[in-house]
Design a protein around this motif. Structure first.
Motif, PDB file in Angstrom:
ATOM      1  N   GLY A   9      48.473   6.878  -4.894  1.00 12.83           N
ATOM      2  CA  GLY A   9      47.101   6.913  -4.375  1.00 12.83           C
ATOM      3  C   GLY A   9      46.856   8.305  -3.819  1.00 12.83           C
ATOM      4  N   GLY A  11      44.137  10.134  -3.127  1.00 12.09           N
ATOM      5  CA  GLY A  11      42.756  10.397  -2.714  1.00 12.09           C
ATOM      6  C   GLY A  11      42.724  11.156  -1.395  1.00 12.09           C
ATOM      7  N   GLY A  12      41.771  10.754  -0.528  1.00 18.79           N
ATOM      8  CA  GLY A  12      41.467  11.508   0.698  1.00 18.79           C
ATOM      9  C   GLY A  12      42.655  11.723   1.631  1.00 18.79           C
ATOM     10  N   ILE A  13      43.230  10.642   2.156  1.00 19.45           N
ATOM     11  CA  ILE A  13      44.272  10.799   3.182  1.00 19.45           C
ATOM     12  C   ILE A  13      45.554  11.371   2.594  1.00 19.45           C
ATOM     13  CG2 ILE A  13      45.144   8.426   2.956  1.00 19.45           C
ATOM     14  CD1 ILE A  13      44.970  10.546   6.175  1.00 19.45           C
ATOM     15  N   ASP A  34      48.208   7.959  -9.481  1.00 13.05           N
ATOM     16  CA  ASP A  34      46.885   7.429  -9.147  1.00 13.05           C
ATOM     17  C   ASP A  34      46.363   6.703 -10.386  1.00 13.05           C
ATOM     18  OD1 ASP A  34      44.655   8.329  -6.714  1.00 13.05           O
ATOM     19  OD2 ASP A  34      43.898   7.266  -8.487  1.00 13.05           O
ATOM     20  N   VAL A  35      45.657   5.586 -10.173  1.00 14.46           N
ATOM     21  CA  VAL A  35      45.064   4.894 -11.321  1.00 14.46           C
ATOM     22  C   VAL A  35      44.061   5.792 -12.030  1.00 14.46           C
ATOM     23  CG1 VAL A  35      45.470   2.483 -10.637  1.00 14.46           C
ATOM     24  CG2 VAL A  35      43.462   3.688  -9.739  1.00 14.46           C
ATOM     25  N   ARG A  39      43.357  12.526 -10.871  1.00  9.37           N
ATOM     26  CA  ARG A  39      43.644  12.789  -9.448  1.00  9.37           C
ATOM     27  C   ARG A  39      45.129  13.058  -9.249  1.00  9.37           C
ATOM     28  NH1 ARG A  39      39.979   8.016  -6.918  1.00  9.37           N
ATOM     29  NH2 ARG A  39      38.026   8.841  -7.701  1.00  9.37           N
ATOM     30  N   THR A  71      46.885   3.957  -0.833  1.00  3.96           N
ATOM     31  CA  THR A  71      45.887   3.239  -1.614  1.00  3.96           C
ATOM     32  C   THR A  71      44.934   2.495  -0.678  1.00  3.96           C
ATOM     33  OG1 THR A  71      47.527   1.487  -1.813  1.00  3.96           O
ATOM     34  CG2 THR A  71      47.308   2.984  -3.662  1.00  3.96           C
ATOM     35  N   GLU A  93      49.939   3.602   4.423  1.00  6.42           N
ATOM     36  CA  GLU A  93      48.789   3.832   5.305  1.00  6.42           C
ATOM     37  C   GLU A  93      48.238   2.499   5.815  1.00  6.42           C
ATOM     38  OE1 GLU A  93      47.267   5.641   7.141  1.00  6.42           O
ATOM     39  OE2 GLU A  93      48.099   7.586   6.674  1.00  6.42           O
ATOM     40  N   LYS A  94      47.651   2.530   6.994  1.00  6.52           N
ATOM     41  CA  LYS A  94      46.978   1.355   7.539  1.00  6.52           C
ATOM     42  C   LYS A  94      45.672   1.138   6.801  1.00  6.52           C
ATOM     43  CE  LYS A  94      43.708   2.825   9.069  1.00  6.52           C
ATOM     44  NZ  LYS A  94      42.620   3.677   8.507  1.00  6.52           N
ATOM     45  N   GLY A 120      51.166   3.966   8.871  1.00  4.33           N
ATOM     46  CA  GLY A 120      50.523   5.201   9.323  1.00  4.33           C
ATOM     47  C   GLY A 120      49.655   5.094  10.561  1.00  4.33           C
ATOM     48  N   MET A 122      49.081   6.562  13.392  1.00  2.00           N
ATOM     49  CA  MET A 122      49.585   7.820  13.941  1.00  2.00           C
ATOM     50  C   MET A 122      49.367   7.957  15.451  1.00  2.00           C
ATOM     51  SD  MET A 122      46.406   8.319  12.581  1.00  2.00           S
ATOM     52  CE  MET A 122      44.915   9.266  12.806  1.00  2.00           C
ATOM     53  N   TRP A 158      34.857   1.656  -2.327  1.00  3.74           N
ATOM     54  CA  TRP A 158      35.366   0.358  -1.883  1.00  3.74           C
ATOM     55  C   TRP A 158      34.975   0.058  -0.430  1.00  3.74           C
ATOM     56  CZ3 TRP A 158      38.571   1.576   2.152  1.00  3.74           C
ATOM     57  CH2 TRP A 158      39.210   2.828   2.126  1.00  3.74           C
ATOM     58  N   GLU A 171      39.548  -1.807   8.478  1.00  2.00           N
ATOM     59  CA  GLU A 171      39.851  -0.488   7.922  1.00  2.00           C
ATOM     60  C   GLU A 171      40.030   0.593   8.993  1.00  2.00           C
ATOM     61  OE1 GLU A 171      40.280   2.588   5.094  1.00  2.00           O
ATOM     62  OE2 GLU A 171      39.175   2.593   6.974  1.00  2.00           O
TER      63      GLU A 171
HETATM   64  N1  NAD Z   1      45.767   7.073   9.292  1.00  2.00           N
HETATM   65  C1  NAD Z   1      44.620   7.682   9.073  1.00  2.00           C
HETATM   66  O1  NAD Z   1      44.126   8.432   9.899  1.00  2.00           O
HETATM   67  C2  NAD Z   1      43.875   7.447   7.791  1.00  2.00           C
HETATM   68  C3  NAD Z   1      42.822   8.303   7.453  1.00  2.00           C
HETATM   69  C4  NAD Z   1      42.138   8.063   6.263  1.00  2.00           C
HETATM   70  C5  NAD Z   1      42.494   7.003   5.443  1.00  2.00           C
HETATM   71  N2  NAD Z   1      43.518   6.169   5.829  1.00  2.00           N
HETATM   72  C6  NAD Z   1      43.869   4.997   4.996  1.00  2.00           C
HETATM   73  O2  NAD Z   1      44.397   5.405   3.745  1.00  2.00           O
HETATM   74  C7  NAD Z   1      43.988   4.490   2.725  1.00  2.00           C
HETATM   75  C8  NAD Z   1      43.315   5.279   1.609  1.00  2.00           C
HETATM   76  O3  NAD Z   1      42.155   5.896   2.125  1.00  2.00           O
HETATM   77  P1  NAD Z   1      41.504   7.160   1.390  1.00  2.00           P
HETATM   78  O4  NAD Z   1      40.382   7.588   2.263  1.00  2.00           O
HETATM   79  O5  NAD Z   1      42.534   8.149   1.017  1.00  2.00           O
HETATM   80  O6  NAD Z   1      40.905   6.435   0.084  1.00  2.00           O
HETATM   81  P2  NAD Z   1      40.494   7.108  -1.304  1.00  2.00           P
HETATM   82  O7  NAD Z   1      39.639   6.125  -1.992  1.00  2.00           O
HETATM   83  O8  NAD Z   1      40.009   8.500  -1.052  1.00  2.00           O
HETATM   84  O9  NAD Z   1      41.894   7.255  -2.072  1.00  2.00           O
HETATM   85  C9  NAD Z   1      42.614   6.138  -2.528  1.00  2.00           C
HETATM   86  C10 NAD Z   1      43.220   6.497  -3.884  1.00  2.00           C
HETATM   87  O10 NAD Z   1      44.042   5.410  -4.333  1.00  2.00           O
HETATM   88  C11 NAD Z   1      43.875   5.272  -5.728  1.00  2.00           C
HETATM   89  N3  NAD Z   1      44.326   3.930  -6.132  1.00  2.00           N
HETATM   90  C12 NAD Z   1      43.691   2.729  -6.001  1.00  2.00           C
HETATM   91  N4  NAD Z   1      44.477   1.720  -6.465  1.00  2.00           N
HETATM   92  C13 NAD Z   1      45.635   2.285  -6.882  1.00  2.00           C
HETATM   93  C14 NAD Z   1      46.834   1.766  -7.449  1.00  2.00           C
HETATM   94  N5  NAD Z   1      47.005   0.461  -7.644  1.00  2.00           N
HETATM   95  N6  NAD Z   1      47.808   2.636  -7.780  1.00  2.00           N
HETATM   96  C15 NAD Z   1      47.651   3.968  -7.569  1.00  2.00           C
HETATM   97  N7  NAD Z   1      46.532   4.528  -7.042  1.00  2.00           N
HETATM   98  C16 NAD Z   1      45.542   3.691  -6.685  1.00  2.00           C
HETATM   99  C17 NAD Z   1      42.404   5.544  -5.949  1.00  2.00           C
HETATM  100  O11 NAD Z   1      42.120   5.880  -7.289  1.00  2.00           O
HETATM  101  C18 NAD Z   1      42.172   6.699  -4.979  1.00  2.00           C
HETATM  102  O12 NAD Z   1      42.363   7.963  -5.573  1.00  2.00           O
HETATM  103  C19 NAD Z   1      43.053   3.486   3.400  1.00  2.00           C
HETATM  104  O13 NAD Z   1      43.743   2.303   3.704  1.00  2.00           O
HETATM  105  C20 NAD Z   1      42.642   4.174   4.692  1.00  2.00           C
HETATM  106  O14 NAD Z   1      42.394   3.286   5.762  1.00  2.00           O
HETATM  107  C21 NAD Z   1      44.215   6.389   6.959  1.00  2.00           C
END
Ligand code: NAD
Length: 339
Positions: A9, A11-13, A34-35, A39, A71, A93-94, A120, A122, A158, A171
């Motif tokens: 996964g 993406g963002g975090i 990543d699916v 990415r 993810t 991650e949470k 996570g 933190m 999502w 979330e």
């Molecule tokens: N601890 C923190 O401060 C913090 C901050 C941000 C996000 N998060 C957590 O991190 C998680 C992800 O958030 P995000 O903002 O990065 O989301 P996001 O949507 O930006 O990224 C998630 C990624 O996972 C990929 N994905 C989905 N299903 C998958 C699978 N089965 N196999 C592989 N890849 C897959 C998606 O394509 C995407 O690129 C969430 O649970 C969020 O709560 C935690």
């Protein structure tokens, strides 16, 4: 020897964790998955490792020591089980899951396999909350008052879907519910109310600005939630959370204990009463939770501050809140939800 690390996964975090790991002396990044393959490829180009679309392929071809799962809430369960059954340690991650069936199932596999895990959350490793916990440990805690205000809706598609993200309570506000447990011990029961106080339908011509969104099609989660918690210790707690757009992110606590009032603003602590002081979070504090996991895998101690079971229990507090709403507002016991 370095810890051979894979990322699932990207993406963002994941970018925060990848940036932390890129020049980490104890890490070799071996795979990105990543699916959305592009990415994973972009992350591989920037941070190293080979790109995959399937986690199983990454597990079997790279044979990492550990993986970092970033993810969305709905995309858990098989990823953790697949890693654990291969003896691959995981940081997740949470929130750890979207529902209790998924979280309880993974917890059973974690127990069976004995792998090292970390969630996570933190805030738990930052200096301010650690000091607050130490101060509260010797006092009777009366009230654990938490709030989590975010000025709008995060961008991922999502997020506004209940079955995919679980809404703000699952979330985001999970950070405060977990920290409440860190400060005051386990929660016994939860009573909840949710509301949607504004229309999130995009008006004609709405152009999202960078940052959080003010409107989204198909918005189906509450935008405002209140919980009342009874802790095992007998303390009471409240959580107020809202994502109704306004100027600022704001999260923290007031904790009333015998002889002490503790305030957490983000991860900075202040306290007044029979002792007085303040402590900031520490430089780069958001990285400590992953750094500790890497050290536990490298040294083979398996000792982490936030093992998977902590994520299961904190998820249960959020979901007990929703369950209370479903049942018409009475308290829901956490013991009903955690196996
Ligand atoms: N601890 C923190 O401060 C913090 C901050 C941000 C996000 N998060 C957590 O991190 C998680 C992800 O958030 P995000 O903002 O990065 O989301 P996001 O949507 O930006 O990224 C998630 C990624 O996972 C990929 N994905 C989905 N299903 C998958 C699978 N089965 N196999 C592989 N890849 C897959 C998606 O394509 C995407 O690129 C969430 O649970 C969020 O709560 C935690």
């Amino acid at each position: 020897m370095s810890v051979r690390l894979g990322f699932i996964g990207t993406g963002g975090i994941a970018r925060r964790h990848l940036t932390n790991c890129k020049d980490h002396p104890d890490v070799e990044i071996v795979g990105q998955c990543d699916v959305v393959l592009e990415r994973a490829q972009a992350a591989a180009t920037e941070f190293g490792g080979n790109a995959y679309q399937s986690a199983e392929d990454l597990y079997d071809k790279e044979k990492p020591d550990a993986v970092v799962l970033c993810t969305p809430p709905f995309a858990h369960g098989d990823l953790e089980e697949g890693a654990a059954r291969r003896g691959i340690h995981f940081f997740v991650e949470k929130p750890v899951a979207i529902d209790m069936a998924m979280a309880n199932r993974v917890q059973r596999v974690v127990e069976e396999t004995g792998i090292t895990t970390q969630v996570g959350y933190m805030f738990r490793l930052a200096e301010g909350p650690k000091k607050a916990r130490e101060l509260l440990a010797t006092r009777a805690v009366a009230m654990v008052q938490a709030h989590y205000y975010m000025p709008g809706l995060p961008g991922p598609s999502w997020w506004p879907k209940m079955a995919l993200g679980g809404g703000q309570l699952v979330e985001q506000a999970t950070h405060m519910l977990d920290l409440g447990r860190f400060l005051a011990g386990d929660v016994k029961s939860v009573t909840g109310r949710t509301a949607r106080v504004r229309d999130w339908t995009p008006p004609a011509g709405y152009e999202p600005a960078p940052g959080l969104l003010k409107y989204a099609d198909g918005f189906e989660i509450p935008d405002t939630t209140g919980l009342v918690m009874e802790y095992e210790s007998g303390a009471l707690g409240t959580l107020s959370c809202s994502m109704v757009p306004q100027a600022a992110w704001d999260n923290g606590f007031k904790v009333v204990a015998d002889g002490l009032l503790v305030t957490l603003e983000g991860a900075t602590a202040r306290w007044v009463g029979d002792e007085e002081g303040n402590l900031p979070a520490g430089a780069n504090w958001a990285n400590y939770v992953l750094d500790e996991f890497i050290a536990a895998v490298k040294d083979g101690t398996g000792k982490t501050s936030v093992p998977y079971i902590e994520g299961v229990k904190s998820l249960a507090v959020s979901l007990a809140g929703y369950e209370s709403v479903k049942r018409g507002g009475g308290p829901v016991e956490i013991a009903e939800l955690v196996d």
